[in-house]
Design an enzyme around this catalytic site. Structure first.
Site, PDB file in Angstrom:
ATOM      1  N   HIS A 241       0.822  -1.207   0.000  1.00  0.00           N
ATOM      2  CA  HIS A 241       0.000   0.000   0.000  1.00  0.00           C
ATOM      3  C   HIS A 241       0.860   1.262   0.000  1.00  0.00           C
ATOM      4  O   HIS A 241       1.156   1.840   1.051  1.00  0.00           O
ATOM      5  CB  HIS A 241      -0.891  -0.026   1.242  1.00  0.00           C
ATOM      6  CG  HIS A 241      -2.111   0.810   1.130  1.00  0.00           C
ATOM      7  ND1 HIS A 241      -3.313   0.434   1.667  1.00  0.00           N
ATOM      8  CD2 HIS A 241      -2.341   2.017   0.546  1.00  0.00           C
ATOM      9  CE1 HIS A 241      -4.226   1.365   1.427  1.00  0.00           C
ATOM     10  NE2 HIS A 241      -3.650   2.334   0.743  1.00  0.00           N
TER      11      HIS A 241
ATOM     12  N   ASP B 252       0.554   2.484   3.893  1.00  0.00           N
ATOM     13  CA  ASP B 252      -0.324   3.511   3.309  1.00  0.00           C
ATOM     14  C   ASP B 252       0.452   4.822   3.181  1.00  0.00           C
ATOM     15  O   ASP B 252      -0.049   5.903   3.519  1.00  0.00           O
ATOM     16  CB  ASP B 252      -1.598   3.695   4.135  1.00  0.00           C
ATOM     17  CG  ASP B 252      -2.670   4.509   3.393  1.00  0.00           C
ATOM     18  OD1 ASP B 252      -2.484   4.781   2.192  1.00  0.00           O
ATOM     19  OD2 ASP B 252      -3.677   4.884   4.021  1.00  0.00           O
TER      20      ASP B 252
ATOM     21  N   HIS C  53       2.338  14.299   0.925  1.00  0.00           N
ATOM     22  CA  HIS C  53       1.734  15.544   0.459  1.00  0.00           C
ATOM     23  C   HIS C  53       2.757  16.655   0.608  1.00  0.00           C
ATOM     24  O   HIS C  53       3.699  16.560   1.401  1.00  0.00           O
ATOM     25  CB  HIS C  53       0.490  15.894   1.277  1.00  0.00           C
ATOM     26  CG  HIS C  53      -0.634  14.918   1.139  1.00  0.00           C
ATOM     27  ND1 HIS C  53      -1.380  14.810  -0.017  1.00  0.00           N
ATOM     28  CD2 HIS C  53      -1.141  14.004   2.001  1.00  0.00           C
ATOM     29  CE1 HIS C  53      -2.311  13.870   0.143  1.00  0.00           C
ATOM     30  NE2 HIS C  53      -2.175  13.366   1.356  1.00  0.00           N
TER      31      HIS C  53
ATOM     32  N   GLY D 263      -3.746  11.675   5.132  1.00  0.00           N
ATOM     33  CA  GLY D 263      -2.598  10.840   4.820  1.00  0.00           C
ATOM     34  C   GLY D 263      -1.289  11.277   5.435  1.00  0.00           C
ATOM     35  O   GLY D 263      -1.037  12.476   5.629  1.00  0.00           O
TER      36      GLY D 263
END
Length: 451
Positions: free
Chosen positions: A60, A329, A333, A348
């Site tokens: 992921h 995950d 950003h 996130g």
């Protein structure tokens, strides 16, 4: 090229091997494992006191390439993977454009082969544009190398369409990596719906958001024979669903992230009195220095950090084998985008460079997992979900290996990250355990150098 790794604790969950031994590697293959090996090698590595584990496999990862390379690139994302001990990763399809056809799929895979030694697999999207209206040509994407499918970041809300997708994937024998989120119940929520949402004055996301789609897709997969893998499980109810399904002998796997087994909503700090002033400052800080209030958004992820009861259920799931995999995950950003406050910033956090240390600190040192089980959750089981021949360092296998020092304690510093993303709630956290070397196909691709 040949390597001889001497005197480390070799941990191979595929063969249940756990003992002090030497590993001899030649031409990218593990040729021999034994004690006091005499083979001559181009390089000898003293691994005394270290763990020798199969390279980690992350199901992921968001590489953000194509289309969002200000956040991450294949080069920077895989460099972070190497630093974190990950030798195989699966990239999620929610790029720009979406990986919903073989052309975009081939772009990622061909670029990865050209720029990185990491084994990069690409998941295709389930619907065109991830718009939830029309299924992609999954068979064509599989023929071009798609290893899994996901609508990651959202669920396929149209149940009839989801049934049809799982029927196709069942025939193709390809896993469905399932982000479970009942969209109609989110209603602008940004953290877990508990007393901390009240404390912070923020809209919450109830456990039902994850539970309902998990239950629905569990039923669909069971009915059509699909290989369902639940992504980033975070609630006690879903843990119990998976446990019950496995007891019934059904094929179902799941993953948990380090942030969900380490943190809860209690860890989210209060907004400072000058939060509004910080959020409207012009210009905003261009480097990731401490700015209380803006940094609050580094605790914003989807699914959100849950309660201590949910975290304890996760730990029990590790203890009894309900949880198959640890995945990051990894969601980078930009600093400007992430630090707009809890309501405006995207969900996130990054995770490739902190996952191994957090796993060792929070699960192994606390007796939740053994070192061999850590290798199982981070290497062998994820490889089995994908059905790729990695996750083992038995003789004859490709030499994808992590040398991990369990005795090093250090403080996480996001300014040392090689990922473009610095968005982590773990900055300044003391952890134990460090990836010292990452080896892919017999080549050392990362080596920790102490400054």
């Amino acid at each position: 090229m040949s390597l001889l790794i001497k005197g480390g604790r070799v941990l191979d969950p595929a063969t249940d091997f756990d003992q002090i031994a030497d590993v001899y590697i030649e031409d990218g293959i593990v040729k021999k494992i034994g004690t006091k090996l005499k083979e001559k090698a181009d390089e000898v590595i003293d691994a005394t006191g270290r763990y020798i584990m199969p390279g980690f496999v992350d199901l992921h990862v968001h590489l953000r390439d194509p289309g969002q390379t200000d956040k991450e690139t294949i080069e920077t994302g895989t460099a972070a993977a190497c630093k974190g001990g990950f030798t195989t990763i699966v990239a999620m399809p929610n790029t720009k454009p979406v990986v919903d056809n073989s052309d975009v799929l081939s772009y990622v895979m061909n670029k990865a082969k050209a720029v990185t030694p990491v084994h990069v697999y690409q998941a295709g999207s389930i619907t065109v544009g991830m718009n939830g209206e029309k299924l992609t040509d999954m068979e064509d994407m599989v023929s071009h190398g798609a290893i899994a499918f996901s609508e990651d970041g959202k669920s396929v809300m149209d149940t009839e369409l989801c049934v049809e997708a799982m029927k196709i994937l069942a025939k193709l024998d390809i896993p469905f990596l399932d982000h479970c989120e009942e969209k109609s119940l989110v209603k602008g929520g940004v953290i877990n719906d508990d007393e901390n949402a009240i404390r912070l004055g923020l809209p919450g996301i109830n456990n039902m958001v994850e539970n309902l789609i998990s239950a629905r897709d569990f039923q669909i997969a069971t009915a059509v024979g699909a290989r369902l893998h639940l992504c980033h499980v975070s609630t006690k109810e879903v843990i119990e669903m998976v446990r019950a399904g496995k007891r019934a002998g059904l094929h179902l796997t799941c993953e948990v992230t380090p942030h969900h087994f380490t943190l809860t909503s209690d860890d989210i700090p209060n907004m400072p009195e000058n939060a509004d002033e910080l959020l409207t400052a012009t210009p905003m800080p261009s480097v990731p220095e401490t700015t209380d209030g803006i940094e609050l958004s580094n605790y914003k992820m989807n699914p959100p950090l849950r309660t201590e009861a949910d975290r304890q259920a996760i730990l029990e799931g590790f203890k009894d084998g309900t949880i198959d995999c640890i995945a990051t995950d990894h969601a980078p950003h930009t600093y400007m985008e992430k630090n707009q406050g809890m309501l405006k910033s995207p969900f996130g956090i990054v995770g490739l460079e902190t996952a191994a240390s957090l796993t060792y600190t929070e699960l192994v040192l606390k007796g939740i997992l053994t070192p061999l089980q850590m290798a199982e959750k981070m290497s062998y089981n994820p490889a089995n979900v994908l059905r790729v021949d990695v996750g083992s360092i038995a003789e004859g296998k490709s030499a994808d290996i992590v040398i991990f020092n369990p005795d090093v304690t250090y403080v996480i510093d996001r300014n040392t990250f090689v990922s473009k993303g610095k968005n982590t709630p773990f900055d300044g956290r003391k952890v134990t355990g460090l990836v010292e070397k990452t080896i892919i196909d017999g080549e050392i691709v990362y080596e920790f150098i102490e400054e």
